[in-house]
Every structure is written in C-alpha cells, then in structure tokens.
Design a protein around this motif. Sequence first.
Motif, PDB file in Angstrom:
ATOM      1  N   ASN B 195       0.819  -1.219   0.000  1.00 37.54           N
ATOM      2  CA  ASN B 195       0.000   0.000   0.000  1.00 37.54           C
ATOM      3  C   ASN B 195       0.852   1.268   0.000  1.00 37.54           C
ATOM      4  O   ASN B 195       0.496   2.272   0.623  1.00 37.54           O
ATOM      5  N   SER B 196       1.985   1.196  -0.681  1.00 36.38           N
ATOM      6  CA  SER B 196       2.818   2.398  -0.773  1.00 36.38           C
ATOM      7  C   SER B 196       2.252   3.329  -1.837  1.00 36.38           C
ATOM      8  O   SER B 196       1.543   2.891  -2.743  1.00 36.38           O
ATOM      9  N   GLU B 247       5.786   6.375   1.565  1.00 41.27           N
ATOM     10  CA  GLU B 247       4.449   6.761   2.015  1.00 41.27           C
ATOM     11  C   GLU B 247       3.453   5.617   2.002  1.00 41.27           C
ATOM     12  O   GLU B 247       2.697   5.431   1.049  1.00 41.27           O
ATOM     13  N   GLU B 249       0.126   4.006   2.652  1.00 43.80           N
ATOM     14  CA  GLU B 249      -1.199   4.642   2.686  1.00 43.80           C
ATOM     15  C   GLU B 249      -2.155   3.960   3.658  1.00 43.80           C
ATOM     16  O   GLU B 249      -2.051   2.765   3.902  1.00 43.80           O
ATOM     17  N   SER B 250      -3.062   4.752   4.176  1.00 42.36           N
ATOM     18  CA  SER B 250      -4.236   4.213   4.858  1.00 42.36           C
ATOM     19  C   SER B 250      -5.371   5.179   4.550  1.00 42.36           C
ATOM     20  O   SER B 250      -5.122   6.271   4.011  1.00 42.36           O
ATOM     21  N   ARG B 251      -6.591   4.797   4.880  1.00 36.38           N
ATOM     22  CA  ARG B 251      -7.706   5.706   4.592  1.00 36.38           C
ATOM     23  C   ARG B 251      -7.592   6.981   5.430  1.00 36.38           C
ATOM     24  O   ARG B 251      -8.155   8.007   5.094  1.00 36.38           O
TER      25      ARG B 251
END
Lengths: 111, 532
Positions: B195-196, B247, B249-251
């Motif tokens: 999830n980068s 980076e 990611e998350s919501r």
Amino acid sequence: MVRNFELTSNLLKDVLVIKTEGYINNAGGEKILQEFENHFENGVTKVLIDIENSRVVNSIGISFLIEIIEKLNSKGGKLFFQNLDPSIEKTFTIMGLFQFAEKISTVDEIK
Amino acid sequence: MDAELITEKLSFQVKSFQESFEILSSSSSIIEMAKHFNRILRGSFFSTDISIFYKKNENSEWERLIVKAIESKKYFDEIKDEHYSKIYSIEDSTGLYTNIQLVDSSYLGVVLGKRIDGSSYSEIDKITFQIYLQMFDSAYQAFLSHKNEKNLIFSLNSRVSQLYSLIETGIEISKINLGDKLLKLGLSRAISLTNSSFGRVKISYKDGNVEELFYPSKIVSQDFIEANILSHKFIDYGNEYEFSLCEKESREGVIDFDETDDLLLSAIVRQVHAAIENERFHKEALENETMRRELAVASAIQKRILPEKLPNILGYDIAGINIPSKEVSGDYYNVFQLEDGRFALVVADVTGKGMPASLLVSTLDASLRSYLDFQIPLSIMALKMNSLIFKSSTADKFITFFIAILNPSNGELDIINAGHNPSLFLRNNGSIEKINAGGVAFGMFDMGLPFESQKLTIEKGERLFIFTDGIPEAMDKDENEYTDERMEKYFNDVKPVNSAQFISSIVADVKLHTKGETQSDDITAIYLIRKE
C-alpha cells in the motif's frame, strides 16, 4: 498525493461509466468515489468502471470500491467492471468484490 | 388522549424501535446513520427542524451531520459533562435538545425543532426521545461491531491477496528475458502489496553510473522523504539495486511501514535478485554453448590442417608435435615435400584463439601450399603471404612465421623468420645459433617491407629446433615460466638418438616444470637431425 491517476466519466443512458488510468491507491480510489458520489446523489445506481489503463491497485484503493458497492447495494444498484487485468481480477476475486459486483465485456451487457 | 390510543401509539413505537435499530445498525457510515435517525425522529415526533451533530471525542470539533437550523448548535455547545444525556427544552417545550456520549466516547448532539402543528413536546415525548437516543447508542455499538467485523474480513482478505500476489509475482518475475520490465514489475508489485504511494529502483552500476526507475512514472527523486522510506537492496555482478518504497497509505493518511511490509519487500527483492542472476546464468550458458560449438569447429579445422605424419627425409631424422591447449589456439606446423625434392619445414603462431585464429591458420595453410608449388624465392613468397594475411585479418590479428627450405642432398637451408621465436641451431662444435633473419610478423603491416632470407648448411650430426612460445612460456601455478634459458640448456644438453625422443623428452621436462598446471598455450615444435 494525487499523481499518475486520471479518470474520465460519462453517462451512457442510466449507466455511469468511469474510465481510470494509473495506480488505484488512496488518491485514485478517492477520486473514483468522489466521481461516483457526484452522480449517486442524482440517482445513478449503475456504475461501470473500466480499468483497462490501471494495472496496479492496492487494498486502500479496493476499500473505496467496496464503499461504492455498499452504497449501490443500499439503493438496489450495482457496480460493473470492464477490461480487468488478470492479476487485478484475481485480487478482486480474493477480496470478495465479485460477490456484489459483476465483470462484463461491454456496457451493452448492463440491463 | 385515551388509554387505548396511548397503548396503540406505544405499540407502534415499539415496533418501529426494532425496525429503526436494524436500519441504523446496518448503516455504512455515521453520516448515513444520522440521515436515518433524522427520518426516524421526524416520523415519530413530526418535527420540522432536526439537526444532528457528531464529534469524535471530547476535544474535537462538532461535525454538522444534519443541520436544518444553523443556530441549533448553540443549544448543546454549552452543555457541561455532568449534563450529558439530559433532555433540554426550548421555548416552552416547542423544541428539545440533548447531547449524549456514545459507546466509543464520541458524542452525538440532537436538536428537535418545532413540530408541524406547533404543539409542545409532552413528557411522554421526552421519554420516547430518551429511548430513541439509547436505541441509537445501541445501534451505534452494533454499527461499530459490524464495521470491525468488516474490517477484519477485509484485512484477512488483504492478507490472502498479498500472499497470492507474492506467489504470482514470484512466478512472473522468474520468467526469463524480462529485461528492463523485471525491475519495474518487481517495484510496482511491491508498491501495491505494501500500500505504498510510490517507489523507486536505484541502480548503481559498478562503472559509477546511476540509473533510477520510478513507479508511478511521474515521481522524481525529490519526492522521497527519508522518514517515510522502506528500502531493501542487493548487489549482483558488482551492480547495486536498491528498492525503496515511500508513504504507506491508509484511509486516514500516511502511516509507518510495518514488519509485514518489510518482509514483503524483502521477499520481492530476493525474487528479483534471483531472476537477474538466472537471466545472467542463462545468457552465459548460451554464450558458453556457442563458444563450445565454435571451439569444436575450430578444433576440427586445426586437426584437418595439421599433419598426421611427417614425410621421411632420406639422411635426416625429423619429428614434430602439436599439443593443443584447452582453448583452441592458432599454432601451425607442417613439413612439405616440394616437386624439386626439397622439403619445407614450417612453424607458425596466430595471435588469438578460437574460431578467428583457426580460420586464419586455414588461410595460411592454403596460401602456403599454393606459393610453395610455384617455387618462387622465399623473400617474395613472404611478401605475398604477408599482404594476403593483412587483407584477410583484423587489425589485432597477425601470424609469426618460420620456414626453412631444406635441400636434403647438401644440407642447405633457406630460411625466413617473420617475427617468430628464434629457432635454435646446434652446431657440432657445441655452439647454438639463433635464427632471427626475416622480417615482421605476417599481417602487421602491408607497406612492402622486405623479408630477407638466411642461408645455412646443416652438417651431419647437427640439429635444428623450431618451436612456438608455448614451450618457453609454459607456466607453473605461480606463473613462473619454463624460460628460453632452460629450453636452450635442455636443447644443448640432451641429444638423443632420434628426433621423436627429443620432442617427447622436452615435453616431459616442460610438464615437470608446470607440475600439472593447465596448459595455457599450444605447444608446437619440429626437431631435425642430419644423420648422414
């Protein structure tokens, strides 16, 4: 960060067709959701996402798609996907997206 | 209101509580819950203006979820902690408002505005309102559980998807001949799995050059903030490949990479490393196979050209040898009988190895045979052959060449040495003559430089030794050469009865020196003794 992701959309009769290009991640997913909501508020309940030009998706991007599916379900609508890359299709299958969304070849298949 | 009507109304409301709970608890978000709650309250109290507010915790700001009257916020803004859940009336109970703490310590504020008929809210309405608020709290709890359950399922599916993608990536990456695509494929898969937001492969080549590949492609070096980077690297063939992800990611925004991300990136980087190695090994194997075939052809050419047996020369004893090294080189020797009864003794050495050297030897052999048939003077023959070899070879190829035309009847030798090792001539008086006369090696220049021949006479008992540098330059494991001095001493000291004995014994002496070390160059020689 919104980079390398673009989308175009148009209404074909009552179907919202969203064509994506680039990495469907947090930024990409958010853009798709935003575009969907603009039309959802106006009563659109059939959405087709064409991801031919998106070869990479992450789970955050998928979570936005699930959100769209949930919203459509609440109104008896449906999400469709077109031009899926095999690896993305497998990921969607594992994530359970196809329980509520459908894979189609052309927009004409949507009744 | 009579008792029957109140009972019916309560019965209706109880029924609607159950439905309301289901609707609220199955909402997908707090906003959706608020919208549903707005409708439920409006249906129950016939209120015209309902406003619903929400704040995540005590310190955060109120979010306006449903706002009909802007001024409504002021009613519960000032409510103190101890007054949470209390129902307040507005202007003679024409409105109600409250502020409740929910199960996760977030807050819900609700303002019921005027009713359609303008009537006041009764005490029963206030109690009913309380019950609805408690029902909202329970539904919110169920909503959170449902949300957690969904998150758990999503997280489990994500893990399964990650494992699947890792396996698929491994299969994809292991395909041979992906070339440049390999690094981009590995990078994009690592970005997706972790999830980068973006990533980079930095290749620091052993020659000092640096190349960077990015995904997505619009990313530039400046986008990499050290604090948010996860990296793994490997070195292959002196080149360093560094994969960096940036980076996660998350919501909710950017978060730190975790151990799983580290494991996933490490696994993909190892797969890419293995694929690069495999690709190189595969290429090397193909090259080796090509070289092996080339050497087999070169070896066959060399075998065809070199003599199986030397001719007998009446009154003389002659022997020759060619021991090829592991790599086919360009040594050549032969003894031809000419039409006039003379014999040509030839030893040559082509620079380089393999097919190119072999082909040049083939050219040398063919031209030599042609010119010898014409019986032209050696110096002219050498000029012509030099010109031919110059034109037939690349700039880095040349041939050192030694030829001695022997007239067996009188022992006369007509010799040309074109850049070859000086041959050794052992006189009966014990002296050794080194035969240098001639010119430059064939193929170096084509400027008509003259070749001068030398005439000698070999007397009975005298010996001639023509050789290539494979003998004096034979090395032991410490790279000590056999040397010209040792060879000359051996030539001087060892005088067996026949030529073949000398050849086999000097080869044995060379082997004694090299102590089994792999032969680095061909060993080629001709030995001549005049017997009568």
